[in-house]
Design a protein around this motif. Structure first.
Motif, short mmCIF file in Angstrom:
data_model
loop_
_atom_site.label_atom_id
_atom_site.label_comp_id
_atom_site.label_asym_id
_atom_site.label_seq_id
_atom_site.Cartn_x
_atom_site.Cartn_y
_atom_site.Cartn_z
N MET A 163 0.83 -0.98 -0.50
CA MET A 163 0.14 -0.35 -0.60
C MET A 163 0.90 1.50 -0.18
O MET A 163 1.23 1.59 1.19
N ASP A 164 0.83 1.64 -1.36
CA ASP A 164 2.15 3.12 -1.13
C ASP A 164 1.63 4.09 -1.10
O ASP A 164 0.12 3.76 -1.75
N ASN A 165 1.93 5.41 -0.91
CA ASN A 165 0.81 6.51 -0.52
C ASN A 165 -0.65 6.31 -0.34
O ASN A 165 -1.56 7.57 -0.47
N TYR A 166 -1.16 5.58 0.43
CA TYR A 166 -2.30 5.10 0.64
C TYR A 166 -2.80 7.11 2.63
O TYR A 166 -2.07 7.10 3.83
N SER A 167 -3.83 7.27 2.28
CA SER A 167 -4.19 8.30 3.26
C SER A 167 -5.27 7.82 3.61
O SER A 167 -6.07 7.58 2.82
N ILE A 168 -6.05 8.38 4.58
CA ILE A 168 -7.11 8.29 5.76
C ILE A 168 -8.62 8.37 4.29
O ILE A 168 -7.70 10.26 4.53
N PHE A 209 2.64 2.28 12.35
CA PHE A 209 1.32 1.42 12.07
C PHE A 209 0.65 2.52 11.43
O PHE A 209 0.02 2.35 10.75
N TYR A 210 0.03 3.34 12.11
CA TYR A 210 -0.98 4.33 12.27
C TYR A 210 -1.18 5.86 11.21
O TYR A 210 -1.80 5.81 10.50
N ARG A 211 0.37 5.88 10.94
CA ARG A 211 1.16 7.04 9.62
C ARG A 211 0.67 6.40 9.11
O ARG A 211 0.51 7.16 7.83
N ASP A 212 2.07 5.65 9.04
CA ASP A 212 2.96 4.89 7.73
C ASP A 212 2.13 4.29 7.07
O ASP A 212 1.77 3.87 5.38
N LEU A 213 0.81 3.06 7.72
CA LEU A 213 0.57 2.24 7.10
C LEU A 213 -0.94 2.25 6.63
O LEU A 213 -1.42 2.04 5.64
N LEU A 214 -1.21 2.82 7.63
CA LEU A 214 -2.79 2.87 7.98
C LEU A 214 -3.10 4.73 6.75
O LEU A 214 -4.31 4.96 6.84
N GLY A 215 -1.99 5.72 7.15
CA GLY A 215 -2.37 6.78 6.45
C GLY A 215 -2.55 8.46 7.67
O GLY A 215 -2.64 9.10 6.48
N SER A 247 -4.08 12.61 12.76
CA SER A 247 -5.58 13.47 12.03
C SER A 247 -5.71 12.48 11.18
O SER A 247 -4.76 12.39 10.45
N ALA A 248 -7.00 12.88 10.55
CA ALA A 248 -7.90 12.63 8.57
C ALA A 248 -8.88 13.11 8.65
O ALA A 248 -9.65 14.44 9.43
N GLY A 249 -7.70 14.14 7.25
CA GLY A 249 -8.90 15.25 6.68
C GLY A 249 -8.39 16.82 7.46
O GLY A 249 -9.55 17.48 7.22
#
Length: 75
Positions: free
Chosen positions: A1-6, A28-34, A49-51
């Protein structure tokens, strides 16, 4: 999953998590989940955060630094 963001429309409650290793948790939270890193509190806490919200999740090591890792590895 490259460049994924929530997705920006993601809604999540305001939570704080006790973590043993801040860098590993950000991985995990930033780099993997975005999630986006919005603020650091020294080497003790990070807020993500997201958004563009100020923060949805707080990660801190105040009472849990170097605690044993879970029996479920993240790798």
């Amino acid at each position: 999953m490259d460049n994924y963001s929530i997705p920006a429309q993601t809604r999540i409650g305001h939570i704080h998590l006790k973590v043993a290793d801040l860098d590993r948790s950000l991985g995990f939270y930033r780099d993997l989940l975005g999630f986006e890193l919005t603020q650091m509190y020294g080497d003790q806490a990070a807020f993500i955060s997201a958004g563009g919200y100020h923060h949805h999740i707080g990660l801190n090591t105040w009472n849990s630094k170097n605690a044993p890792l879970s029996t479920y590895p993240m790798e």
